[in-house]
Design an enzyme around this catalytic site. Structure first.
Site, PDB file in Angstrom:
ATOM      1  N   HIS A 180     -15.095  -4.917  13.083  1.00 38.40           N
ATOM      2  CA  HIS A 180     -14.182  -5.786  12.328  1.00 38.40           C
ATOM      3  C   HIS A 180     -13.246  -6.567  13.263  1.00 38.40           C
ATOM      4  O   HIS A 180     -12.798  -6.058  14.289  1.00 38.40           O
ATOM      5  CB  HIS A 180     -13.361  -4.966  11.323  1.00 38.40           C
ATOM      6  CG  HIS A 180     -14.164  -4.536  10.123  1.00 38.40           C
ATOM      7  ND1 HIS A 180     -13.804  -3.484   9.323  1.00 38.40           N
ATOM      8  CD2 HIS A 180     -15.316  -5.032   9.602  1.00 38.40           C
ATOM      9  CE1 HIS A 180     -14.690  -3.341   8.343  1.00 38.40           C
ATOM     10  NE2 HIS A 180     -15.626  -4.270   8.502  1.00 38.40           N
ATOM     11  N   HIS A 191     -15.305  -0.093  15.813  1.00 44.75           N
ATOM     12  CA  HIS A 191     -16.222  -0.816  14.917  1.00 44.75           C
ATOM     13  C   HIS A 191     -16.012  -2.315  15.081  1.00 44.75           C
ATOM     14  O   HIS A 191     -15.129  -2.737  15.832  1.00 44.75           O
ATOM     15  CB  HIS A 191     -16.090  -0.348  13.471  1.00 44.75           C
ATOM     16  CG  HIS A 191     -14.764  -0.620  12.808  1.00 44.75           C
ATOM     17  ND1 HIS A 191     -13.586  -0.040  13.232  1.00 44.75           N
ATOM     18  CD2 HIS A 191     -14.434  -1.399  11.746  1.00 44.75           C
ATOM     19  CE1 HIS A 191     -12.601  -0.456  12.452  1.00 44.75           C
ATOM     20  NE2 HIS A 191     -13.082  -1.288  11.545  1.00 44.75           N
TER      21      HIS A 191
HETATM   22 FE    FE Z   1      -9.059  -2.348  10.466  1.00 41.24          FE
HETATM   23 ZN    ZN Z   2     -12.090  -2.017   9.702  1.00 39.81          ZN
END
Ligand code: FE
Ligand code: ZN
Length: 257
Positions: A59, A57
């Site tokens: 982030h 993902h």
């Molecule tokens: Fe994380």
């Molecule tokens: Zn995360």
């Protein structure tokens, strides 16, 4: 199909970057490189050349090393098509059910939204290895930043169905903290108590509690057990309560734990 070799690198406060090496071809991936230097150091120590980054993902603690690693190794980045605007340097866009090759090793993409809307997991079926990112943790699960409890429950059920002996690599060392909450939920769960003892011993020696296995998480992780009577009861619900609602209440309580 080729088996993979895995190397785990602790970085930042509590993140893990994992290297995946396919020895026949030499192909090597870094899963969720939040930073670049420790990854480059480990690659040099192993004599491996980085060919891929796999991002679960967008982030920053999972993608912060992308651009430097691309610049210094020429690797390509595999990540969710849904996150094409948010993953730095993304070049191979993937979605649910896609399979790609890391050298001779097949990897399958599982969409597991909940922590973020574009979150994916990588499953290596010939080695029974899963990279779960911030979806499934040992004895816990990711926070719901961009998804509903229903999304996350469906994602966790998808991972729970993988073979019991699957080695699960999560992106954070959160097990001891998760365990303190899990123990309040199911204080009579023997599998949980056994896992907690093991975790305590490992952490006392400064060792990782990751990888875990699907079998251990099915038995001990309350978030994978929202459809059991004991977890429903623990959050004050009837034995037949909707597991998604039980899961939602469990996640809400963990958020304020
Ligand atoms: Fe994380
Ligand atoms: Zn995360």
């Amino acid at each position: 199909m080729a088996k993979i070799v895995v190397e785990q690198i602790p970085v930042l406060a509590d993140n893990y970057v994992t290297l995946v090496h396919e020895p026949n071809s030499g192909a090597t991936a870094a899963v969720d490189p939040g930073v670049s230097e420790p990854v480059l150091e480990r690659l040099a120590a192993k004599g491996w050349q980085l060919t891929h980054i796999l991002n679960t993902h967008h982030h920053g603690d999972h993608t912060g090393g992308n651009l430097d690693l691309i610049r210094r190794t020429g690797c390509v980045v595999v990540g969710a098509a849904k996150d094409s605007e948010r993953i730095p340097g993304l070049s191979i866009e993937v979605a649910e059910g896609d399979t790609f090759l890391l050298g001779g090793a097949a990897a399958m993409v599982l969409e597991v939204p909940g922590h973020t809307s574009g979150h994916i997991a990588f499953w290596f079926p010939d080695s029974h290895v899963l990279f779960a990112g911030d979806c499934l943790f040992s004895l816990g699960c990711g926070r719901l930043f961009e998804g509903s409890a229903e999304d996350m429950w469906a994602s966790l059920k998808k991972l729970r169905e993988l073979p019991a002996d699957t080695q699960v690599y999560c992106a954070h060392e959160y097990t001891a903290g998760n365990g303190r909450f899990a123990r309040l939920v199911e204080r009579d769960n023997q599998a949980l108590l056994t896992r907690l003892e093991q975790v305590e011993k490992l952490r006392a020696r400064g060792l990782p509690t990751i990888p875990t296995t699907i079998a251990d998480e099915r038995a001990a992780n309350p978030f994978l057990r929202a459809d059991t009577k004991s977890v429903a009861k623990a959050v004050g619900m009837e034995p037949g309560a909707d597991p998604a609602l039980v899961f939602a209440e469990l996640r809400r309580r963990k958020d304020v734990f």
